[in-house]
Design a protein around this motif. Sequence first.
Motif, PDB file in Angstrom:
ATOM      1  N   ILE A 173     -40.949  20.181  28.508  1.00 45.29           N
ATOM      2  CA  ILE A 173     -41.570  19.065  28.986  1.00 45.29           C
ATOM      3  C   ILE A 173     -41.260  17.759  27.909  1.00 45.29           C
ATOM      4  CG2 ILE A 173     -43.800  17.996  28.869  1.00 45.29           C
ATOM      5  CD1 ILE A 173     -44.992  20.543  29.999  1.00 45.29           C
ATOM      6  N   TYR A 174     -41.107  18.241  26.616  1.00 49.31           N
ATOM      7  CA  TYR A 174     -40.727  17.400  25.835  1.00 49.31           C
ATOM      8  C   TYR A 174     -39.176  16.961  26.014  1.00 49.31           C
ATOM      9  CZ  TYR A 174     -38.477  15.901  21.230  1.00 49.31           C
ATOM     10  OH  TYR A 174     -37.782  15.284  20.381  1.00 49.31           O
ATOM     11  N   ALA A 175     -38.375  17.926  26.435  1.00 46.66           N
ATOM     12  CA  ALA A 175     -36.996  17.416  26.444  1.00 46.66           C
ATOM     13  C   ALA A 175     -36.898  16.625  27.805  1.00 46.66           C
ATOM     14  CB  ALA A 175     -36.104  18.871  27.007  1.00 46.66           C
ATOM     15  N   ASP A 176     -37.693  16.903  28.713  1.00 46.34           N
ATOM     16  CA  ASP A 176     -37.590  16.060  30.238  1.00 46.34           C
ATOM     17  C   ASP A 176     -38.068  14.484  29.870  1.00 46.34           C
ATOM     18  OD1 ASP A 176     -37.622  15.701  32.696  1.00 46.34           O
ATOM     19  OD2 ASP A 176     -39.505  16.192  33.193  1.00 46.34           O
ATOM     20  N   ARG A 177     -39.229  14.456  28.705  1.00 49.03           N
ATOM     21  CA  ARG A 177     -39.497  13.177  28.349  1.00 49.03           C
ATOM     22  C   ARG A 177     -38.186  12.427  27.739  1.00 49.03           C
ATOM     23  NH1 ARG A 177     -45.542  13.591  26.497  1.00 49.03           N
ATOM     24  NH2 ARG A 177     -45.365  11.378  26.251  1.00 49.03           N
ATOM     25  N   LYS A 178     -37.813  13.243  26.629  1.00 50.22           N
ATOM     26  CA  LYS A 178     -36.733  12.676  25.842  1.00 50.22           C
ATOM     27  C   LYS A 178     -35.629  12.075  26.739  1.00 50.22           C
ATOM     28  CE  LYS A 178     -37.404  12.356  21.415  1.00 50.22           C
ATOM     29  NZ  LYS A 178     -37.679  11.039  20.689  1.00 50.22           N
TER      30      LYS A 178
ATOM     31  N   ALA B 176     -38.602  14.441  41.445  1.00 55.34           N
ATOM     32  CA  ALA B 176     -38.090  13.367  41.944  1.00 55.34           C
ATOM     33  C   ALA B 176     -36.534  13.724  42.228  1.00 55.34           C
ATOM     34  CB  ALA B 176     -37.918  12.475  40.878  1.00 55.34           C
ATOM     35  N   PRO B 177     -35.882  13.312  43.486  1.00 55.70           N
ATOM     36  CA  PRO B 177     -36.582  12.059  44.307  1.00 55.70           C
ATOM     37  C   PRO B 177     -37.271  12.564  45.358  1.00 55.70           C
ATOM     38  CG  PRO B 177     -34.230  12.581  44.976  1.00 55.70           C
ATOM     39  CD  PRO B 177     -34.708  13.812  43.848  1.00 55.70           C
TER      40      PRO B 177
ATOM     41  N   PHE C 184     -31.704  18.293  36.648  1.00 53.41           N
ATOM     42  CA  PHE C 184     -32.771  17.922  37.026  1.00 53.41           C
ATOM     43  C   PHE C 184     -33.419  16.567  36.723  1.00 53.41           C
ATOM     44  CE2 PHE C 184     -35.082  21.607  39.646  1.00 53.41           C
ATOM     45  CZ  PHE C 184     -33.881  22.029  40.234  1.00 53.41           C
ATOM     46  N   SER C 185     -33.535  16.628  35.226  1.00 55.54           N
ATOM     47  CA  SER C 185     -34.113  15.349  34.496  1.00 55.54           C
ATOM     48  C   SER C 185     -33.233  14.142  34.655  1.00 55.54           C
ATOM     49  CB  SER C 185     -33.911  15.446  32.868  1.00 55.54           C
ATOM     50  OG  SER C 185     -34.811  16.473  32.807  1.00 55.54           O
ATOM     51  N   TRP C 186     -31.857  14.360  34.920  1.00 54.94           N
ATOM     52  CA  TRP C 186     -30.877  13.247  35.301  1.00 54.94           C
ATOM     53  C   TRP C 186     -31.317  12.759  36.654  1.00 54.94           C
ATOM     54  CZ3 TRP C 186     -24.951  14.631  35.375  1.00 54.94           C
ATOM     55  CH2 TRP C 186     -24.335  13.707  35.358  1.00 54.94           C
ATOM     56  N   VAL C 187     -31.306  13.631  37.478  1.00 51.83           N
ATOM     57  CA  VAL C 187     -31.722  13.092  38.868  1.00 51.83           C
ATOM     58  C   VAL C 187     -33.384  12.410  38.935  1.00 51.83           C
ATOM     59  CG1 VAL C 187     -32.264  14.004  41.083  1.00 51.83           C
ATOM     60  CG2 VAL C 187     -30.342  14.870  40.054  1.00 51.83           C
TER      61      VAL C 187
END
Lengths: 203, 350
Positions: free
Chosen positions: B40-45, B224-225, B303-306
Amino acid sequence: MIHVFAFYLFACVVIASGAMTIFARNPVHSVLWLILAFFNAAGLMVLLGAEFIAMLLVIVYVGAVAVLFLFVVMMLDIDFAELRAGFVAYLPFGAIMAIILLMEIILGVGIWQAGPIQFAQRAAPAAADVPNIQAIGALLYTRYIFLFEAAGIVLLVAMIGAIVLTHRARGGVRGQNIAKQNQRRPQDAVRNINQPVGQGVEL
Amino acid sequence: MTAFFQSTLGAPYALAWFLSTIIGILVIALPLMLAVAMIIYADRKIWAAMALRRGPNVVGPFGLLQSFADGAKVFLQETIIPTAANRVLFLIAPIITFTVALMAWAVVPFDVGVVLANINVGLLYILAISSLGVYGVVLAGWASNSKYPFYSAIRASAQMISYEVSIGFILISVVLWAGSFNLTTIVESQKGYYGFINGNGFNPLLFPMAIMFLISALAETARAPFDLTEAESELVAGYQTEYSSMAFALYWLGEYANVILMCALNAILFWGGYLPPFDWAPLYYVPGIIWLFAKILFFFFVFSWVKATVPRYRYDQLMRLGWKIFLPVSLFWVFLVSGFLMLTRYGGAQ
């Protein structure tokens, strides 16, 4: 020992949740009890060594059929008291159905246990070391291939029939043409003009 | 591990099996929770970096402890249950989401033989378990007895069912290629494409399936998306609107555990799982679990990039993509793969 315990656990939960499916006052609760029954029936299948059937039971019934039930029941505004009004009137009919089903089960078990004919009719039981996906596949795609395909065609016909019967062509619907939308470029939609002061915009 | 308990500690088989299974579950579930917190931290970063922001940077060094601070905050909050809600189902729903997200990990192989339950219907088990995930959302929407969660629940169930169909076909083509539903066998079957590379994704016949699986995984986990179930501009917070405290946290954890699971499935089905990317002997000295984690992290980055870059789909576009594009293409691909195998591996039409 653990087998026996697991069997009685699953079996009791199946029966109890089956009963609760009928007795629950709220239709959504009914569907949820039904799901619990499916799930525990899958547990019974695993105990029988039929893990493929167990997984299919969960995927098809819990994952698809019950979701659709839930979907429909959630959106319906059902007055359950009204549904229960005819309970006594339909009771004899329901009892006859139940008795017929019971007789059929007893007859089936009886035939299975009696008579030497059944071993000639039945395909050889799968060996214990063959995974039952392979065993089912080998049987379904060789010995019963035509029945299997016939079942597939029946389902296809039923599906197309349901779509044809419920489809109504409505006039005046403006569908989207996605390819056309994607072909549209800014120059088709946007126009840059150098608007002189004091004149109206030409549209 | 069962053998260890039997021989060293002299426990009877049943007890040894029970203990080793419990320990196995804990060894998977506890690090998974830690991984969810860090991811979750990585996603937000990552999201922040792509938006030229700093992201969480206050709690702990580089903000590393942010998720734990959030967890503690949520844990200390009051659980509010709306008076009009169906109490029992309202509380069961997040538990279902969370439990289901953990259950699927039982069959994920972390290395050769390092798997909690090496069952021969592993992939079907994952399909069965992930099809249960929809109940957590649907029940939340219904039990909240509120408009926005209900809309969200209806959207979620339609979305998950739609994409499960195409995911099923994609999995079938992989299963056809591997000849097994067992995840370890599937991983092992990906060894040595062209003699040096590991992974079904390098197979031109399966590569399109890998892409479609990635997209379907996004839709299946409502990231997302395709995050229409929680589209904040339309539905407040979707099915989570009425939730607070630990019930809300369970949704969060369950969702991210699901995302990691989908990344792991991507790695296992198409990019060689615990195998190193190249079929080269020195690479096999690195433990398989490290390769698997590296692949999972890579897909999580995707996934985060998208999430950071792609705008949200419209609902009709989502349905169109699922039913009119992915379903026919994946169905056709099952024919293609099975036809190809029929002609090459299984000796043609005799």
